[in-house]
Design an enzyme around this catalytic site. Structure first.
Site, PDB file in Angstrom:
ATOM      1  N   HIS A  44       0.821  -1.204   0.000  1.00  0.00           N
ATOM      2  CA  HIS A  44       0.000   0.000   0.000  1.00  0.00           C
ATOM      3  C   HIS A  44       0.858   1.259   0.000  1.00  0.00           C
ATOM      4  O   HIS A  44       0.613   2.201  -0.751  1.00  0.00           O
ATOM      5  CB  HIS A  44      -0.934  -0.003   1.205  1.00  0.00           C
ATOM      6  CG  HIS A  44      -1.732   1.242   1.335  1.00  0.00           C
ATOM      7  ND1 HIS A  44      -2.877   1.461   0.597  1.00  0.00           N
ATOM      8  CD2 HIS A  44      -1.532   2.345   2.065  1.00  0.00           C
ATOM      9  CE1 HIS A  44      -3.344   2.655   0.886  1.00  0.00           C
ATOM     10  NE2 HIS A  44      -2.553   3.219   1.775  1.00  0.00           N
ATOM     11  N   GLY A 225       9.879   5.173  11.410  1.00  0.00           N
ATOM     12  CA  GLY A 225      10.913   5.806  12.235  1.00  0.00           C
ATOM     13  C   GLY A 225      10.995   5.262  13.651  1.00  0.00           C
ATOM     14  O   GLY A 225      12.076   4.856  14.109  1.00  0.00           O
TER      15      GLY A 225
END
Ligand code: ADP
Length: 273
Positions: A44, A225
């Protein structure tokens, strides 16, 4: 507890007799579900910028577009390409972190080095985003930290750049160091950003988990992250603590174990003046 799932098989073993084998596959199935979710997420995340890129290419194929329009589309295409580069680079980092043990021979690096790198990245990002934020960096203690320096750097810089990305202009970001009584050292980044509602806190370090998808994208986020930060912390025996208040701000802290710290050698590069 949760229901366990058993896989049952009949194995023939001579004389027409059969042996009943049962195996607990609860964990196996969970791993399979997680793997499938991950592949779906990655697909996606890659498909979205690709679709946008393909659309812009089609627009540019219309040769009658005025040059300034063309330039505008090319700039947006460059941005989408950059987003995919960032995603692939974060994915590679994550798979490297998951697939390999921490190397045995570890480097000692002065905290001043990590502090300087994190500050450079924070200030660079503020400039790149054209933001105006008050960034305050407390000088680190004269200690060295052992580990994979590039990983430690990316974990600390990640927390600083997140603060820059999520804190609106006019806000403030503070980076502090604290030597605890037991010798551990805490590196913390406190921002005056939007804050995070308590129900999201436990899931923030999951891959691709975001509080607000569109905001994360707008700010150039990959959703990976904090997953990277968490992995780096675990590999170095460090703890990641997150606290936040909606509308007030957030605080992310990494606490490194005393065993990974030692006084800074006289010969190592000193903190910047
Ligand atoms: P992203 O690339 O989306 O920033 P991260 O793994 O770095 O992914 O962070 C996960 C989510 O945590 C972000 O999408 C954002 O919702 C939230 N977040 C991270 N840092 C902050 C912060 N300093 N202030 C507010 N929200 C944050």
């Amino acid at each position: 507890g949760r229901p366990r799932k058993l896989s049952v098989q009949l194995h023939p073993y001579g004389n027409g007799r059969k042996l009943l084998l049962s195996r607990d596959v609860t964990g196996v199935e969970q791993a399979e579900v997680m793997r499938r979710d991950f592949v779906a997420n990655v697909s996606h995340e890659i498909r979205t910028p690709l679709t946008v890129l393909a659309g812009f290419v089609e627009t540019l194929q219309n040769l009658s577009l005025p040059p300034e329009e063309q330039a505008r589309y090319l700039a947006m295409m460059a941005q989408q390409a950059q987003r995919m580069q960032g995603l692939v680079s974060d994915l590679l980092t994550l798979s490297r972190l998951e697939g390999s043990p921490l190397p045995g021979a570890l480097e000692w690096s002065p905290l001043a080095l990590f502090a300087a790198q994190a500050e450079d990245e924070g200030r660079g990002l503020i400039a790149a985003l054209g933001k105006s934020q008050q960034l305050r960096f407390e000088p680190p203690p004269a200690l060295e930290l052992s580990g994979a320096a590039h990983e430690l750097h990316s974990a600390m810089a990640n927390l600083v750049t997140n603060a820059v990305r999520y804190t609106p202009s006019g806000g403030s970001i503070e980076v502090r160091w604290l030597v605890l009584q037991d010798g551990r050292v805490e590196f913390s980044v406190t921002d005056s950003g939007p804050g995070i509602a308590p129900e999201h806190l436990p899931r923030l370090t999951e891959r691709f988990y975001r509080v607000d998808r569109s905001r994360s994208r707008d700010t150039g986020g990959t959703g990976l992250g904090l997953a990277i930060v968490k992995h780096v912390a675990q590999r170095h025996g460090a703890e990641l603590a997150i606290s936040s208040t909606l509308g007030v701000g957030s605080r992310f802290a990494l606490t490194f174990p005393a065993s990974r710290l030692r006084p800074q050698a006289a010969s190592s590069p000193a903190a910047r003046p």
